[in-house]
Design a protein around this motif. Sequence first.
Motif, PDB file in Angstrom:
ATOM      1  N   LEU A 239      -7.854   2.642 -11.185  1.00  0.00           N
ATOM      2  CA  LEU A 239      -9.372   3.291  -9.629  1.00  0.00           C
ATOM      3  C   LEU A 239      -8.992   2.396  -8.645  1.00  0.00           C
ATOM      4  N   TYR A 240      -9.195   1.797  -8.450  1.00  0.00           N
ATOM      5  CA  TYR A 240      -9.184  -0.017  -7.685  1.00  0.00           C
ATOM      6  C   TYR A 240      -7.768   0.382  -6.963  1.00  0.00           C
ATOM      7  N   ARG A 241      -6.467   0.717  -7.539  1.00  0.00           N
ATOM      8  CA  ARG A 241      -6.071   0.985  -7.005  1.00  0.00           C
ATOM      9  C   ARG A 241      -6.043   2.297  -5.603  1.00  0.00           C
ATOM     10  N   HIS A 242      -6.357   3.153  -6.558  1.00  0.00           N
ATOM     11  CA  HIS A 242      -7.024   4.534  -5.604  1.00  0.00           C
ATOM     12  C   HIS A 242      -7.734   4.278  -4.458  1.00  0.00           C
ATOM     13  N   LEU A 243      -8.477   3.051  -4.765  1.00  0.00           N
ATOM     14  CA  LEU A 243      -9.554   2.888  -3.867  1.00  0.00           C
ATOM     15  C   LEU A 243      -8.701   1.949  -2.697  1.00  0.00           C
ATOM     16  N   SER A 244      -7.374   1.332  -3.410  1.00  0.00           N
ATOM     17  CA  SER A 244      -7.328   0.669  -2.182  1.00  0.00           C
ATOM     18  C   SER A 244      -6.037   1.116  -1.106  1.00  0.00           C
ATOM     19  N   VAL A 245      -5.916   2.345  -1.932  1.00  0.00           N
ATOM     20  CA  VAL A 245      -4.583   2.762  -0.219  1.00  0.00           C
ATOM     21  C   VAL A 245      -4.649   4.170   0.136  1.00  0.00           C
TER      22      VAL A 245
ATOM     23  N   ALA B 106       0.654  -0.655   0.047  1.00  0.00           N
ATOM     24  CA  ALA B 106       0.201   0.164   0.086  1.00  0.00           C
ATOM     25  C   ALA B 106       0.609   1.178   0.376  1.00  0.00           C
ATOM     26  N   GLU B 107       2.056   1.012   0.837  1.00  0.00           N
ATOM     27  CA  GLU B 107       2.841   2.549   0.880  1.00  0.00           C
ATOM     28  C   GLU B 107       3.924   2.516  -0.429  1.00  0.00           C
ATOM     29  N   GLU B 108       4.406   1.602  -0.859  1.00  0.00           N
ATOM     30  CA  GLU B 108       4.800   1.513  -2.951  1.00  0.00           C
ATOM     31  C   GLU B 108       3.444   2.225  -4.044  1.00  0.00           C
ATOM     32  N   TRP B 109       2.701   1.351  -3.626  1.00  0.00           N
ATOM     33  CA  TRP B 109       1.479   2.299  -4.221  1.00  0.00           C
ATOM     34  C   TRP B 109       1.069   3.771  -3.706  1.00  0.00           C
ATOM     35  N   ARG B 110       1.325   4.470  -2.585  1.00  0.00           N
ATOM     36  CA  ARG B 110       0.961   5.269  -2.921  1.00  0.00           C
ATOM     37  C   ARG B 110       1.723   6.123  -3.613  1.00  0.00           C
ATOM     38  N   ALA B 111       2.832   5.616  -3.766  1.00  0.00           N
ATOM     39  CA  ALA B 111       4.088   6.736  -3.944  1.00  0.00           C
ATOM     40  C   ALA B 111       4.335   6.088  -5.459  1.00  0.00           C
ATOM     41  N   ASP B 112       3.536   5.172  -5.545  1.00  0.00           N
ATOM     42  CA  ASP B 112       3.238   5.214  -7.329  1.00  0.00           C
ATOM     43  C   ASP B 112       2.103   6.321  -8.255  1.00  0.00           C
ATOM     44  N   LEU B 113       1.058   6.226  -7.250  1.00  0.00           N
ATOM     45  CA  LEU B 113       0.028   7.149  -7.323  1.00  0.00           C
ATOM     46  C   LEU B 113       0.410   8.561  -6.734  1.00  0.00           C
ATOM     47  N   GLY B 114       1.471   9.254  -6.536  1.00  0.00           N
ATOM     48  CA  GLY B 114       2.152  10.535  -6.182  1.00  0.00           C
ATOM     49  C   GLY B 114       1.601  10.774  -5.266  1.00  0.00           C
ATOM     50  N   TYR B 115       1.591   9.900  -4.276  1.00  0.00           N
ATOM     51  CA  TYR B 115       0.813  10.417  -2.938  1.00  0.00           C
ATOM     52  C   TYR B 115       1.343  10.571  -2.061  1.00  0.00           C
ATOM     53  N   ARG B 116       1.352  11.986  -1.346  1.00  0.00           N
ATOM     54  CA  ARG B 116       2.556  12.628  -0.555  1.00  0.00           C
ATOM     55  C   ARG B 116       2.421  12.029   0.493  1.00  0.00           C
TER      56      ARG B 116
END
Lengths: 706, 288
Positions: free
Chosen positions: A606-612, A529-539
Amino acid sequence: MRAQDPDREGAVDRDGVEIHYEVYGAGTPTLLLIPPSPITHSRIWKALIPFLARHYRVVTLDGRGNGKSGRPVKPAEYSSDAHVADLLAVLNATETPSAVVVALCTASWWAVALAAAHPDRVEALIAIEPGVPHLGTRQPHWEETAPHWDEIIENPTGWQLNNRHLITTEQRRWIEFFFGEQLVEPHSTKQFEDAVNWALETTGEVQVAGREGFDIGLPDAETAERLYRELGIETLTIHGDRDICQNVDRGAAFAAVTGGELLVLEGAGHLTVAREPVVVNRAIHKFVEKIKGIPMQSHVWTRSMNRRKRALYLSSPIGLGHARRDLAIAQELRKIQPDLQVDWLAQHPVTAVLTEAGESVHPASQWLASESGHFASEARGHELHCFQALRRMDEILVANFMIFQEVVEEGVYDLVIGDEAWDVDYYWHENPELKRAANVWMTDFVGYLPMPEGGEHEAYLTADYNAEMIEHIARFPRIRDRSIFVGSPDDIYPDVFGPELPKIRDWTEDHFDFAGYITGFTPPTESQAEEWRADLGYRPDEKVCLVTVGGSGVGRDLLEKVIAAYPMAKKLVPELRMIAVAGPRIDPQSLPTHPGLEVHGYVDSLYRHLSVCDVAIVQGGLSTTMELTAARRPFLYFPLRNHFEQNFHVRHRLDRYGAGRHMDYRSTDPDGVAVAMAEELGRRVAYHEVETDGAQRAARMIAELV
Amino acid sequence: MRAVDPGRAGYAERDGVRLGFEIFGEGDPTILLLPAWTIVHSRFWKMQVPYLARRNRVITYDGPGNGRSDRVTDPDRYSADSYAADAAAVLDACGVDRAVVVGLSLGAQHATRLATHDPSRVLGLVLIGAALPLLADEVEDDSNEAVFGPAPDDPHGWDKYNIAYWQDHYEDFVEFFFDEAISEPHSTKPQEDAVGWALEAGPAVLGASVRRLPFNLTGEEIFAGVKCPTLVIHGTRDRIHSHRVGVEAARLAGSTLVSLDGSGHLPNVRDPVRVNLLLRDFVDRLGS
């Protein structure tokens, strides 16, 4: 939404009366469908047109007195001559040299008159519950009430309403009585509503004129009989044996005197075109193919043991969630049955997901009428009355069933898998002789439930639909070889199907296997989840609120309310970042903006955003809320008003998982949204675990059939 | 026991040869199921007759050399033209003017000749596993040494297609032949049937049938006179006459081609239901 729109429509002026016509399709021959106006109009053919227009060219008209045609009020303007002249004018206006005429009830007489006067224009005649004078017996209620047609009747009841004054002054009462009598088949509420509504598009005065005009210039028995005998064209008569408008012996006599074919539908009433559309469609098709005399088509037949195992998978396009779970099931199925070929009969937006996954979409999919388009067209603001939307989808379901049936007959499938394929399930139960493969029925809810706003009538309707389903399955247990509930027994809404009907849970446990929930994806672990957040550009220092309304155009109101909540939300949570996803049907430019608020038309995965995300705001759809539940995200969900599935079934299931915070759209203002969001944000959730082996379990159940 | 007995059985006589025919059922049009190579007789239509005869008059007869017909050893009686004349004689004897004519294997030669000589008698033509010389690389050659020469020693496979060999090893040959003709798995019963029918003919008859006048027409010549609706049915795994013959026959006849994927040379005995339904469909369309 209609299953199909006309390719062309227009009107001819007939001595000041406009006659409206529509043209569909481009095949040969042309079929001219004539409604028995003015009691109804061209829409009576709605369950036949999409199918017939795929094979032939179809011309239909609103007969004088109803629909989009003119409404003269003098009986003389409804004579047989006037109708025949209308038909001729429509044939000319549509450049139709000749046609196979399909006529219902009294229109059969005008068709006969047309064929007699213009033999070169009529290739053959299909008479459905024909109202052809002087043949067979008249129904006793017509005989008995005819002498009192022009009398003033005090306190009339029943067939006494068949009276020129009462039809004028109490039109609705007469029409509801009349069609209530005609629709002898149980569970005909939708056909009844349609017929009544179409009849009420014209006035009682016009209907009286139509009735009186019918008798003008009718030949005597001997002349009529000669006319029938000397028609000189092939005929097919289709007649319900419980027809109490035109007695079935009239249809039989017409078939006999014209030397044609007779198809009697036992147990059926006067409106077989609406109540038995599959058998009527197929009978018309078979007859027209026969008179076309086309040779057998070249083809390949494969010996049974040389056949590859094949499944036809139907994935409901209503809501996007089915596509992913069905894909997951298909992939698990191939692990068990590596040589199984899976073809998909599916429509947008499911096909987009399938094509991306490299799945084989059956080419006939292109013919399917859009169910998701229909549902989008049914939405009003934050409201979607999904039970009524499903009912109003009747013509789309029959249109799509006819396509399915052709595919399954040509494709030698071992197995049909229908994930909420309502058309297949309903029409195979209605036409059980058409079942051609093992059949898996899959659904994530059982039972139509009335919304309180719908009152007693809606409760009556949902119970009627549930009762029909229960009766179908009790009578034809062989249609569903396997019924899979996507979920667990505890997910079943604790209610009954209706008065004197079983408890939904008891019945479902008796008739279904339970696969557990199927998300179609594996939620990320905490480190993923931390990796995905980084991938998706979440600070790291921001809190992300994801707002999504799915793929339909239904979500605009919710988006606007959440966007309005943004300033307040930002005050409450300064590190807030809000990402709103408008979906393909809403233009993001058309939504209001605030600094710091992102509105996207589309986001990748979208499901990755929903996941994290840290919190989400969504509608009450099952797939999205369960993805959030599986990923253990806090979320607010706003079920669409009057959407029984979101308000009862989904909410119950989410309550069982202890997931999400239910919100009422109407009573929540933007500040209320902001406060609730802030409360939920970052909450440590204690959701019940969502199973991850659902697809595998479903696949095992399915694989047993192949 | 037979599934259905003939309504009438009799003999047609043509130029001194008696041909046993059987008539089943009634109803127009008549369906005439022709003999094929005389290695089998009319019972090889046993899976079709009961079904078709429920609605139509069905005529079968034994060709010269087998079944109830005379055991002819004159090769001239085995030419395609002679078979066509026999078929016409049978129709006469049955009092039938016209029929839908079904020819399987060599029967396709007989059928196309009949349709050419007597077009008014043939309402429609069905050619199944057609033995027609339509492929340059598969021309039938019955004149060569391998067939007419001395019996081979220790023959394998098609080496056994040798008249001299048949004198002492007839059963061995026919068993081989029907292994090839009925090549689908699990075909023991149809193979037993066919071998039994072959044993009713014997090597002298079979030898004479191979010495017949060659059928050496071109594809265009075969189909020039065929004007009636035609249906070609051919198995994709036909080892006697390849599927490509059926494709070519359908092209030349301008007809419908139904390919039976996985079927061998005798789909009428091995895939009888599909063949029956196809025949019924073809006949019904002719009727309408």
